[in-house]
Scaffold this motif. Structure first.
Motif, PDB file in Angstrom:
ATOM      1  N   GLY A   1       0.799  -1.224   0.000  1.00 22.85           N
ATOM      2  CA  GLY A   1       0.000   0.000   0.000  1.00 22.85           C
ATOM      3  C   GLY A   1       0.826   1.264   0.000  1.00 22.85           C
ATOM      4  N   ALA A   2       2.116   1.158   0.381  1.00 28.69           N
ATOM      5  CA  ALA A   2       2.965   2.345   0.417  1.00 28.69           C
ATOM      6  C   ALA A   2       3.151   2.937  -0.977  1.00 28.69           C
ATOM      7  N   PHE A   3       3.234   2.079  -1.988  1.00 28.76           N
ATOM      8  CA  PHE A   3       3.405   2.556  -3.358  1.00 28.76           C
ATOM      9  C   PHE A   3       2.145   3.286  -3.826  1.00 28.76           C
ATOM     10  N   HIS A   4       0.994   2.697  -3.530  1.00 22.80           N
ATOM     11  CA  HIS A   4      -0.288   3.314  -3.902  1.00 22.80           C
ATOM     12  C   HIS A   4      -0.439   4.675  -3.230  1.00 22.80           C
ATOM     13  N   LYS A   5      -0.081   4.757  -1.955  1.00 26.04           N
ATOM     14  CA  LYS A   5      -0.209   6.003  -1.196  1.00 26.04           C
ATOM     15  C   LYS A   5       0.693   7.092  -1.762  1.00 26.04           C
ATOM     16  N   GLN A   6       1.924   6.727  -2.129  1.00 27.88           N
ATOM     17  CA  GLN A   6       2.845   7.705  -2.678  1.00 27.88           C
ATOM     18  C   GLN A   6       2.347   8.252  -4.017  1.00 27.88           C
ATOM     19  N   SER A   7       1.843   7.361  -4.879  1.00 27.72           N
ATOM     20  CA  SER A   7       1.320   7.801  -6.179  1.00 27.72           C
ATOM     21  C   SER A   7       0.128   8.732  -6.002  1.00 27.72           C
ATOM     22  N   GLN A   8      -0.752   8.412  -5.048  1.00 25.48           N
ATOM     23  CA  GLN A   8      -1.911   9.262  -4.807  1.00 25.48           C
ATOM     24  C   GLN A   8      -1.478  10.638  -4.314  1.00 25.48           C
ATOM     25  N   ARG A   9      -0.434  10.669  -3.503  1.00 27.87           N
ATOM     26  CA  ARG A   9       0.054  11.949  -3.008  1.00 27.87           C
ATOM     27  C   ARG A   9       0.591  12.805  -4.150  1.00 27.87           C
ATOM     28  N   HIS A  10       1.298  12.187  -5.101  1.00 24.54           N
ATOM     29  CA  HIS A  10       1.783  12.939  -6.256  1.00 24.54           C
ATOM     30  C   HIS A  10       0.609  13.529  -7.038  1.00 24.54           C
ATOM     31  N   MET A  11      -0.472  12.760  -7.199  1.00 25.24           N
ATOM     32  CA  MET A  11      -1.635  13.249  -7.929  1.00 25.24           C
ATOM     33  C   MET A  11      -2.304  14.389  -7.178  1.00 25.24           C
ATOM     34  N   GLU A  12      -2.380  14.284  -5.862  1.00 27.94           N
ATOM     35  CA  GLU A  12      -2.977  15.358  -5.061  1.00 27.94           C
ATOM     36  C   GLU A  12      -2.118  16.611  -5.114  1.00 27.94           C
ATOM     37  N   ASP A  13      -0.793  16.435  -5.137  1.00 31.49           N
ATOM     38  CA  ASP A  13       0.100  17.585  -5.259  1.00 31.49           C
ATOM     39  C   ASP A  13      -0.084  18.273  -6.610  1.00 31.49           C
ATOM     40  N   PHE A  14      -0.251  17.463  -7.670  1.00 26.76           N
ATOM     41  CA  PHE A  14      -0.479  18.059  -8.989  1.00 26.76           C
ATOM     42  C   PHE A  14      -1.807  18.816  -9.004  1.00 26.76           C
ATOM     43  N   LYS A  15      -2.835  18.240  -8.428  1.00 28.69           N
ATOM     44  CA  LYS A  15      -4.148  18.899  -8.373  1.00 28.69           C
ATOM     45  C   LYS A  15      -4.041  20.267  -7.671  1.00 28.69           C
ATOM     46  N   ALA A  16      -3.323  20.292  -6.544  1.00 29.65           N
ATOM     47  CA  ALA A  16      -3.154  21.546  -5.799  1.00 29.65           C
ATOM     48  C   ALA A  16      -2.369  22.571  -6.608  1.00 29.65           C
ATOM     49  N   PHE A  17      -1.364  22.087  -7.342  1.00 30.27           N
ATOM     50  CA  PHE A  17      -0.598  22.990  -8.196  1.00 30.27           C
ATOM     51  C   PHE A  17      -1.458  23.521  -9.335  1.00 30.27           C
ATOM     52  N   ALA A  18      -2.166  22.621 -10.029  1.00 29.26           N
ATOM     53  CA  ALA A  18      -2.949  23.013 -11.202  1.00 29.26           C
ATOM     54  C   ALA A  18      -4.102  23.946 -10.839  1.00 29.26           C
ATOM     55  N   GLU A  19      -4.789  23.666  -9.744  1.00 32.81           N
ATOM     56  CA  GLU A  19      -5.968  24.442  -9.379  1.00 32.81           C
ATOM     57  C   GLU A  19      -5.639  25.698  -8.571  1.00 32.81           C
ATOM     58  N   GLN A  20      -4.602  25.610  -7.722  1.00 30.18           N
ATOM     59  CA  GLN A  20      -4.334  26.697  -6.790  1.00 30.18           C
ATOM     60  C   GLN A  20      -2.949  27.321  -6.939  1.00 30.18           C
ATOM     61  N   GLY A  21      -2.099  26.733  -7.790  1.00 31.48           N
ATOM     62  CA  GLY A  21      -0.749  27.249  -7.947  1.00 31.48           C
ATOM     63  C   GLY A  21       0.177  26.888  -6.798  1.00 31.48           C
ATOM     64  N   ARG A  22      -0.181  25.888  -5.995  1.00 34.36           N
ATOM     65  CA  ARG A  22       0.635  25.508  -4.844  1.00 34.36           C
ATOM     66  C   ARG A  22       1.911  24.817  -5.300  1.00 34.36           C
ATOM     67  N   ASP A  23       3.041  25.157  -4.662  1.00 29.00           N
ATOM     68  CA  ASP A  23       4.354  24.613  -5.003  1.00 29.00           C
ATOM     69  C   ASP A  23       4.856  23.768  -3.829  1.00 29.00           C
ATOM     70  N   VAL A  24       5.115  22.475  -4.078  1.00 31.50           N
ATOM     71  CA  VAL A  24       5.538  21.598  -2.982  1.00 31.50           C
ATOM     72  C   VAL A  24       6.875  22.028  -2.388  1.00 31.50           C
ATOM     73  N   ARG A  25       7.689  22.756  -3.123  1.00 40.54           N
ATOM     74  CA  ARG A  25       8.980  23.186  -2.602  1.00 40.54           C
ATOM     75  C   ARG A  25       8.829  24.199  -1.480  1.00 40.54           C
ATOM     76  N   GLU A  26       7.733  24.927  -1.494  1.00 39.06           N
ATOM     77  CA  GLU A  26       7.491  25.904  -0.429  1.00 39.06           C
ATOM     78  C   GLU A  26       7.213  25.228   0.911  1.00 39.06           C
ATOM     79  N   GLU A  27       6.705  23.984   0.857  1.00 40.88           N
ATOM     80  CA  GLU A  27       6.431  23.262   2.092  1.00 40.88           C
ATOM     81  C   GLU A  27       7.721  22.881   2.804  1.00 40.88           C
ATOM     82  N   ARG A  28       8.792  22.661   1.997  1.00 42.03           N
ATOM     83  CA  ARG A  28      10.067  22.286   2.595  1.00 42.03           C
ATOM     84  C   ARG A  28      10.771  23.506   3.168  1.00 42.03           C
ATOM     85  N   GLY A  29      10.317  24.701   2.607  1.00 49.79           N
ATOM     86  CA  GLY A  29      10.783  25.996   3.055  1.00 49.79           C
ATOM     87  C   GLY A  29      11.916  26.006   3.941  1.00 49.79           C
TER      88      GLY A  29
END
Length: 207
Positions: free
Chosen positions: A179-207
């Motif tokens: 399930g770890a592989f499935h969870k990681q892939s879903q997270r990538h898709m959710e990150d893309f959704k946040a970027f596409a819809e809201q302009g969110r950048d995952v690099r800012e989270e590592r700030g």
């Protein structure tokens, strides 16, 4: 056929594609099938992810295919650079380095399907397909992405993934925590959704 040394995956990278990737009838391009054959008989991790994005299918396809956007949503990406061809085009091989904790994992990604080739004027009702094969040390995987219209301003992104491993550690991980592989892939898709819809950048989270 005798057992193959897992290190062969690093020595035997797929040969550069010329023009369109060769796809045998009913199968994958030749080097994809060859890489998978090295791990025949090993345990496969297979799963499907999906997510709906509040943007037109054509816009989603363009964002996914644009290399300039990758660092903004592909979490833990270190390097993604073409070894030949044009980024995202059919047959192009790219060197990909991902960070996992304190380690960096390197592999070669090959684009095995991109339909339609022109993402600027996609006919209504057309399903967009992006397929890629990924080969690393002791690891082979294939990912098949599809984008379908879910409404005038909505797109359904579905992704089918398969992983096979020859290294003992990763084979244990695949066996005990698939399930770890499935969870990681879903997270990538959710990150893309946040970027596409809201302009969110995952690099800012590592700030």
């Amino acid at each position: 056929m005798g057992r193959r040394d897992p290190s062969a995956f690093r020595r035997e990278r797929p040969s550069p594609a010329r023009g369109r990737a060769h796809r045998p009838a009913g199968g994958e391009p030749g080097h994809v099938a060859a890489a998978a054959g090295h791990l025949e008989g090993t345990r496969a991790v297979k799963y499907t992810n999906s997510i709906e994005i509040a943007l037109p299918r054509e816009r989603v396809a363009q964002l996914l295919a644009d290399p300039a956007h990758l660092p903004m949503w592909l979490r833990d990406l270190v390097v993604h650079e073409p070894l030949n061809g044009v980024h995202g085009e059919l047959g192009t091989e790219s060197r990909v380095v991902m960070r996992s904790g304190k380690q960096e994992l390197e592999c070669v990604e090959t684009i095995t399907r991109r339909e339609p080739a022109d993402l600027r004027a996609i006919p209504e009702g057309t399903v967009v397909h992006f397929d890629r094969e990924i080969v690393g040390a002791g690891m082979w995987s294939v990912v098949r992405d599809s984008l379908t219209e879910a409404g005038p301003e909505a797109t359904l992104w579905e992704s089918e993934s398969e992983y096979r491993f020859s290294g003992l550690l990763m084979r244990l991980v695949a066996l005990l925590m698939p399930g770890a592989f499935h969870k990681q892939s879903q997270r990538h898709m959710e990150d893309f959704k946040a970027f596409a819809e809201q302009g969110r950048d995952v690099r800012e989270e590592r700030g």
